[in-house]
Design an enzyme around this catalytic site. Structure first.
Site, PDB file in Angstrom:
ATOM      1  N   CYS A 167     -14.230  15.766  -4.085  1.00  0.00           N
ATOM      2  CA  CYS A 167     -15.457  16.467  -4.474  1.00  0.00           C
ATOM      3  C   CYS A 167     -15.257  17.207  -5.789  1.00  0.00           C
ATOM      4  O   CYS A 167     -16.118  17.199  -6.666  1.00  0.00           O
ATOM      5  CB  CYS A 167     -15.858  17.490  -3.423  1.00  0.00           C
ATOM      6  SG  CYS A 167     -16.141  16.821  -1.800  1.00  0.00           S
ATOM      7  N   ASP A 168     -14.141  17.900  -5.907  1.00  0.00           N
ATOM      8  CA  ASP A 168     -14.006  18.928  -6.930  1.00  0.00           C
ATOM      9  C   ASP A 168     -13.079  18.574  -8.086  1.00  0.00           C
ATOM     10  O   ASP A 168     -12.969  19.341  -9.050  1.00  0.00           O
ATOM     11  CB  ASP A 168     -13.502  20.226  -6.277  1.00  0.00           C
ATOM     12  CG  ASP A 168     -14.450  20.699  -5.179  1.00  0.00           C
ATOM     13  OD1 ASP A 168     -15.643  20.384  -5.299  1.00  0.00           O
ATOM     14  OD2 ASP A 168     -13.995  21.349  -4.241  1.00  0.00           O
ATOM     15  N   CYS A 185     -11.598  19.650  -0.347  1.00  0.00           N
ATOM     16  CA  CYS A 185     -12.026  18.278  -0.664  1.00  0.00           C
ATOM     17  C   CYS A 185     -11.691  17.957  -2.117  1.00  0.00           C
ATOM     18  O   CYS A 185     -12.414  18.376  -3.027  1.00  0.00           O
ATOM     19  CB  CYS A 185     -13.525  18.129  -0.413  1.00  0.00           C
ATOM     20  SG  CYS A 185     -14.176  16.515  -0.872  1.00  0.00           S
TER      21      CYS A 185
END
Lengths: 431, 105
Positions: free
Chosen positions: A140-141, A137
């Site tokens: 997300c990161d 993802c």
């Protein structure tokens, strides 16, 4: 009669397919409940930009779209619950869904929209370093990789788009591509953007063989499929986008899945179990996009509505005491007009109720009533089919059958036979 | 959940007498946002035993990296200035709660 189910439809899954199904179902006045394990938007919610959903000239974001469809569904009265499905009984009447928080719920229909999860490569180090630099993802990161070098594995639309997103943070994004130089599976518009991006680097003819790191990812080992050479690439993160697998393990023994685990559906999104429909990425289909997921959801909800209405109709017909004629006809079958005429005459002469069932529009009901093809007349006595008439229909023939059914009935139940007030004129009900 | 940043992490987390749960998150991380209601629920249940704080990684990247955070959301549990446990893969409310129970045990 059994207690009515709590819901007309329960939707399993909170992505665009499930949310759209709940919205359509609620708008059709079905009592609809959507159960989502991980909130609104499904896989789309982890995609920051959605460029190609129609109606958004500037694009939109996955989370925004998810929240918007959820709000729209709730406006029509759909209930949305954050809960987890533990067990499904798809065959029962009613069907039941056992959940973690809400307990066991009963429903007439179920719409399955479980979606997919990112596919793993299963190379050494991948499982151990998941959450420690191995990511599925980018949105997300990405924050964590500012000014770092990262690798993206894959070269389809998702891989390249997520890679482009990462270039806003990382100083270098290495796209590891199995194809020869210049070839990406991504569509041309995305491909061009990737080639024009200065922070994007390409490693051609290569596959990921190992992810190395003690506590966190430190480097990856790539294999060149043209030369057989190995290459070590120091990176802080590895983002893997090599497709998806359907989250359908929990359905394996219950409905038909294809070899890859995708749900097999008809054009109306019906599954191999009556009253169970499916929508979205978990289905066997040609294109998996937000727009096709939403479309599946709409189709599944309309098909579920039809199923519910037919079931309600059946219940109404079969819960009525006394005698009743059901004429199965079709506008496309000329011989069936005579059956309608004969049944109506017989009904008028005897004061019996008659209902017409258009089998062309309600093919599913034909199966449930075990009528092969129109015309046919069913004589229903106190909720059970007492006789099935076919062949040449005359009013006299139908009245004869009615009489014999009622005589039989009197013989069987001489004491408890109830006095039934039938309408003086036959009432017509049409579905 | 109390926000903590690079300036007071040492004092609020490492120097805390109580065990501390740190939620490393980012406003760009949808999974993090989805997880928050579950964490708030857990805070209600365990606030007398564990201190709950959150670190916005988009503003405190170096701190997160130094704490070995590589993916979001990441939930770390600290006791006496040391990290004693973490949930950084398949982070759900249930997974966090079972880690809390282990740490308290």
């Amino acid at each position: 009669m059994a207690k009515a189910p709590q819901y007309d439809t329960i939707v399993v899954g909170g992505g665009p397919a499930g949310l759209t199904a709940a919205m359509y179902a609620a708008r059709a006045r079905l009592r609809a409940l959507l159960i989502t394990k991980s909130g609104m938007g499904g896989q789309a919610a982890t995609t920051l930009t959605i460029d190609n959903y129609p109606g958004f000239p500037q694009g939109t974001t996955g989370p925004e779209l998810g929240r918007a469809i959820a709000a729209q569904a709730e406006r029509f009265g759909a209930q949305i619950a954050r809960d987890e499905v533990l067990e499904l009984d798809l065959q029962g009447e009613p069907k039941t869904v056992r959940t973690k928080k809400l307990g066991t719920l009963s429903t007439r229909t179920i719409i399955l929209a479980p979606g997919t999860q990112p596919r793993t490569l299963n190379v050494p180090g991948e499982g151990r370093l998941r959450g420690r630099g191995v990511s599925y993802c980018a949105t997300c990161d990405a924050d964590l990789y500012s000014d770092e070098e990262v690798a993206v594995i894959g070269n389809g639309d998702a891989a390249v788009e997520e890679g482009l997103y990462l270039t806003r943070f990382a100083k270098r994004v290495w796209l590891v591509v199995v194809h020869e130089e210049g070839t990406l599976d991504a569509t041309p518009v995305i491909r061009e953007r990737a080639f024009a991006n200065e922070r994007m680097g390409f490693i051609w003819n290569s596959v990921l063989e190992e992810i190395v790191g003690d506590e966190v990812v430190e480097e990856i080992i790539l294999g060149n499929i043209a030369t057989g050479e190995k290459q070590r690439l120091p990176v802080a993160g590895v983002f893997i986008f090599i497709g998806a697998t359907p989250q359908t393990e929990f359905l394996a023994q219950q409905i038909e899945l294809n070899q890859s685990g995708y749900i097999v559906t008809g054009q109306d999104m019906s599954t191999s179990v009556p009253g169970v429909f499916a929508a979205g990425d978990a289905c066997q289909k040609y294109l998996r996009q937000v727009v096709t997921a939403a479309a599946d959801g709409a189709v599944a909800a309309v098909a579920a509505e039809k199923f519910v209405r037919e079931e309600e109709w059946l219940e109404t017909v079969f819960s009525a005491p006394g005698a009743l004629l059901v004429v199965c006809w079709s506008p496309a079958v000329r011989e069936s007009y005579q059956a309608v005429y004969a049944a109506e005459q017989a009904a008028q002469n005897t004061g019996t109720r008659v209902v017409k069932l258009d089998l062309y529009r309600h093919r599913q009901l034909a199966g449930r009533l075990q009528v092969d093809k129109p015309p046919a007349i069913l004589v229903v006595q106190d909720g059970t089919i007492a006789a099935r008439l076919c062949g040449d229909f005359t009013a006299d023939g139908v009245m004869e059958s009615l009489r014999s059914v009622q005589e039989r009935n009197e013989q069987c139940l001489p004491i408890e036979r109830k006095e039934v007030n039938l309408d003086a004129t036959s009432r017509q009900e049409q579905l | 959940m109390q926000p903590v940043d690079k300036n007071n992490f040492e004092q609020e987390v490492l120097g805390s007498r109580q065990p501390v749960l740190v939620d490393f998150w980012s406003p760009n991380c949808e999974k993090c946002i989805k997880l928050m209601p579950a964490l708030q629920e857990l805070e209600q249940r365990y606030h007398d035993k564990i201190k709950f704080v959150k670190v916005d990684v988009s503003k405190n990247r170096r701190l997160a990296i130094a704490q070995k955070v590589r993916n979001l959301p990441a939930i770390h549990l600290y006791r006496n200035g040391e990290r004693v446990d973490a949930v950084n893969d398949q982070v759900t409310g249930e997974a966090v709660e079972s880690t809390i129970k282990q740490v308290l045990h």
